[in-house]
Scaffold this motif. Sequence first.
Motif, mmCIF file in Angstrom:
data_model
loop_
_atom_site.group_PDB
_atom_site.id
_atom_site.type_symbol
_atom_site.label_atom_id
_atom_site.label_comp_id
_atom_site.label_asym_id
_atom_site.label_seq_id
_atom_site.Cartn_x
_atom_site.Cartn_y
_atom_site.Cartn_z
ATOM 1 N N LEU A 58 0.821 -1.199 0.000
ATOM 2 C CA LEU A 58 0.000 0.000 0.000
ATOM 3 C C LEU A 58 0.863 1.259 0.000
ATOM 4 O O LEU A 58 0.517 2.256 -0.626
ATOM 5 C CB LEU A 58 -0.943 0.003 1.209
ATOM 6 N N GLY A 59 2.010 1.185 0.664
ATOM 7 C CA GLY A 59 2.916 2.336 0.695
ATOM 8 C C GLY A 59 3.342 2.747 -0.698
ATOM 9 O O GLY A 59 3.349 3.929 -1.038
ATOM 10 N N VAL A 67 -1.646 12.971 -4.914
ATOM 11 C CA VAL A 67 -2.858 13.674 -4.494
ATOM 12 C C VAL A 67 -3.393 13.069 -3.195
ATOM 13 O O VAL A 67 -3.835 13.787 -2.289
ATOM 14 C CB VAL A 67 -3.934 13.622 -5.609
ATOM 15 N N THR A 68 -3.319 11.751 -3.074
ATOM 16 C CA THR A 68 -3.771 11.078 -1.859
ATOM 17 C C THR A 68 -2.961 11.551 -0.657
ATOM 18 O O THR A 68 -3.521 11.842 0.400
ATOM 19 C CB THR A 68 -3.639 9.549 -2.013
ATOM 20 N N TRP A 74 -3.383 17.504 4.515
ATOM 21 C CA TRP A 74 -4.231 18.637 4.894
ATOM 22 C C TRP A 74 -5.288 18.242 5.919
ATOM 23 O O TRP A 74 -5.550 18.985 6.870
ATOM 24 C CB TRP A 74 -4.879 19.265 3.657
ATOM 25 N N ALA A 75 -5.898 17.102 5.739
ATOM 26 C CA ALA A 75 -6.900 16.638 6.709
ATOM 27 C C ALA A 75 -6.247 16.426 8.068
ATOM 28 O O ALA A 75 -6.796 16.789 9.110
ATOM 29 C CB ALA A 75 -7.563 15.354 6.222
ATOM 30 N N GLY A 76 -5.067 15.852 8.054
ATOM 31 C CA GLY A 76 -4.334 15.628 9.299
ATOM 32 C C GLY A 76 -3.939 16.919 9.981
ATOM 33 O O GLY A 76 -4.008 17.039 11.203
ATOM 34 N N ALA A 77 -3.534 17.917 9.184
ATOM 35 C CA ALA A 77 -3.153 19.209 9.753
ATOM 36 C C ALA A 77 -4.341 19.860 10.462
ATOM 37 O O ALA A 77 -4.205 20.364 11.575
ATOM 38 C CB ALA A 77 -2.615 20.124 8.658
ATOM 39 N N VAL A 78 -5.504 19.838 9.827
ATOM 40 C CA VAL A 78 -6.711 20.408 10.435
ATOM 41 C C VAL A 78 -7.031 19.689 11.737
ATOM 42 O O VAL A 78 -7.326 20.315 12.769
ATOM 43 C CB VAL A 78 -7.905 20.340 9.454
ATOM 44 N N PHE A 79 -6.958 18.368 11.712
ATOM 45 C CA PHE A 79 -7.277 17.595 12.908
ATOM 46 C C PHE A 79 -6.285 17.872 14.035
ATOM 47 O O PHE A 79 -6.680 18.091 15.185
ATOM 48 C CB PHE A 79 -7.313 16.108 12.582
ATOM 49 N N THR A 118 -5.655 8.238 15.470
ATOM 50 C CA THR A 118 -4.856 7.258 14.754
ATOM 51 C C THR A 118 -4.991 7.429 13.248
ATOM 52 O O THR A 118 -3.997 7.598 12.542
ATOM 53 C CB THR A 118 -5.279 5.830 15.158
ATOM 54 N N TYR A 119 -6.211 7.420 12.745
ATOM 55 C CA TYR A 119 -6.413 7.355 11.295
ATOM 56 C C TYR A 119 -6.489 8.709 10.602
ATOM 57 O O TYR A 119 -6.395 8.768 9.379
ATOM 58 C CB TYR A 119 -7.652 6.514 10.979
ATOM 59 N N LEU A 120 -6.642 9.800 11.350
ATOM 60 C CA LEU A 120 -6.614 11.124 10.735
ATOM 61 C C LEU A 120 -5.252 11.795 10.885
ATOM 62 O O LEU A 120 -5.079 12.931 10.480
ATOM 63 C CB LEU A 120 -7.700 12.023 11.345
ATOM 64 N N ASN A 121 -4.310 11.076 11.448
ATOM 65 C CA ASN A 121 -2.966 11.602 11.641
ATOM 66 C C ASN A 121 -2.084 11.159 10.479
ATOM 67 O O ASN A 121 -1.755 9.977 10.361
ATOM 68 C CB ASN A 121 -2.404 11.088 12.968
ATOM 69 N N PRO A 122 -1.678 12.074 9.616
ATOM 70 C CA PRO A 122 -0.879 11.680 8.449
ATOM 71 C C PRO A 122 0.486 11.088 8.811
ATOM 72 O O PRO A 122 1.037 10.307 8.048
ATOM 73 C CB PRO A 122 -0.726 12.969 7.651
ATOM 74 N N HIS A 123 0.996 11.447 9.996
ATOM 75 C CA HIS A 123 2.284 10.863 10.399
ATOM 76 C C HIS A 123 2.176 9.348 10.537
ATOM 77 O O HIS A 123 3.136 8.623 10.289
ATOM 78 C CB HIS A 123 2.773 11.487 11.710
ATOM 79 N N VAL A 124 1.005 8.874 10.929
ATOM 80 C CA VAL A 124 0.803 7.430 11.044
ATOM 81 C C VAL A 124 1.001 6.769 9.677
ATOM 82 O O VAL A 124 1.663 5.743 9.562
ATOM 83 C CB VAL A 124 -0.602 7.117 11.607
ATOM 84 N N TYR A 125 0.432 7.385 8.646
ATOM 85 C CA TYR A 125 0.557 6.810 7.299
ATOM 86 C C TYR A 125 1.976 6.959 6.758
ATOM 87 O O TYR A 125 2.519 6.029 6.161
ATOM 88 C CB TYR A 125 -0.445 7.468 6.335
ATOM 89 N N LEU A 126 2.559 8.137 6.980
ATOM 90 C CA LEU A 126 3.903 8.363 6.463
ATOM 91 C C LEU A 126 4.911 7.436 7.130
ATOM 92 O O LEU A 126 5.746 6.826 6.460
ATOM 93 C CB LEU A 126 4.302 9.828 6.655
#
Length: 197
Positions: A58-59, A67-68, A74-79, A118-126
């Motif tokens: 998936l990575g 774009v993803t 951006w969503a993570g920054a707002v959260f 957990t899931y709205l934090n982009p650092h988790v995905y990165l």
Amino acid sequence: MLASTLAGFAAALVLIVAIGAQNAFVLRQGLRREHVLPVVAICALSDLLLIMAGIAGLGALVAAHPVTVTVIRWAGAVFLISYAVLAAKRALTSSSLVVTGRPPATLRTTMLTCLALTYLNPHVYLDTVLLLGSVAQQHPHRWLFGAGASTASLLWFGTLGIGARRLAPVLEKPSAWRVLDGVIAIVMAALGIGLVL
């Protein structure tokens, strides 16, 4: 085989020990002694899921679609900034800083907050999907790498959540909660702003 497992353990530990939204929440729940085991379980199982997704490829898929990554960022920054505002508000209102003076949050609210952190934090995905997924591809036993990384996650969140009880006597003072929430607010705001800059 053992080398891949230990490499996964070390890589994950280095990434998740840094103070972040998820760690701050687990620490706060542990200190308040509220729904600690469900919170630890959500964090550890989410990491397991995301680590395995990263190892499965998936990575690479997300990296191929910038774009993803931008939307997640951006969503993570707002959260994160919103969470920073809430922590700052707690730091400024003494009544919300006393552990025993607040009614406990419901299990549902706690779990939804934990899932969001957990899931709205982009650092988790990165970190978990992209970075650990990429590093795992370089090991001959990538699934053992993932097992080591998942073990590190479980150990860390368990230690942070359950071990926080030992800090409770120190943090029973409202001034200590004020400092903790102030630090959480600063860290969350810095992470959120860092994502958009």
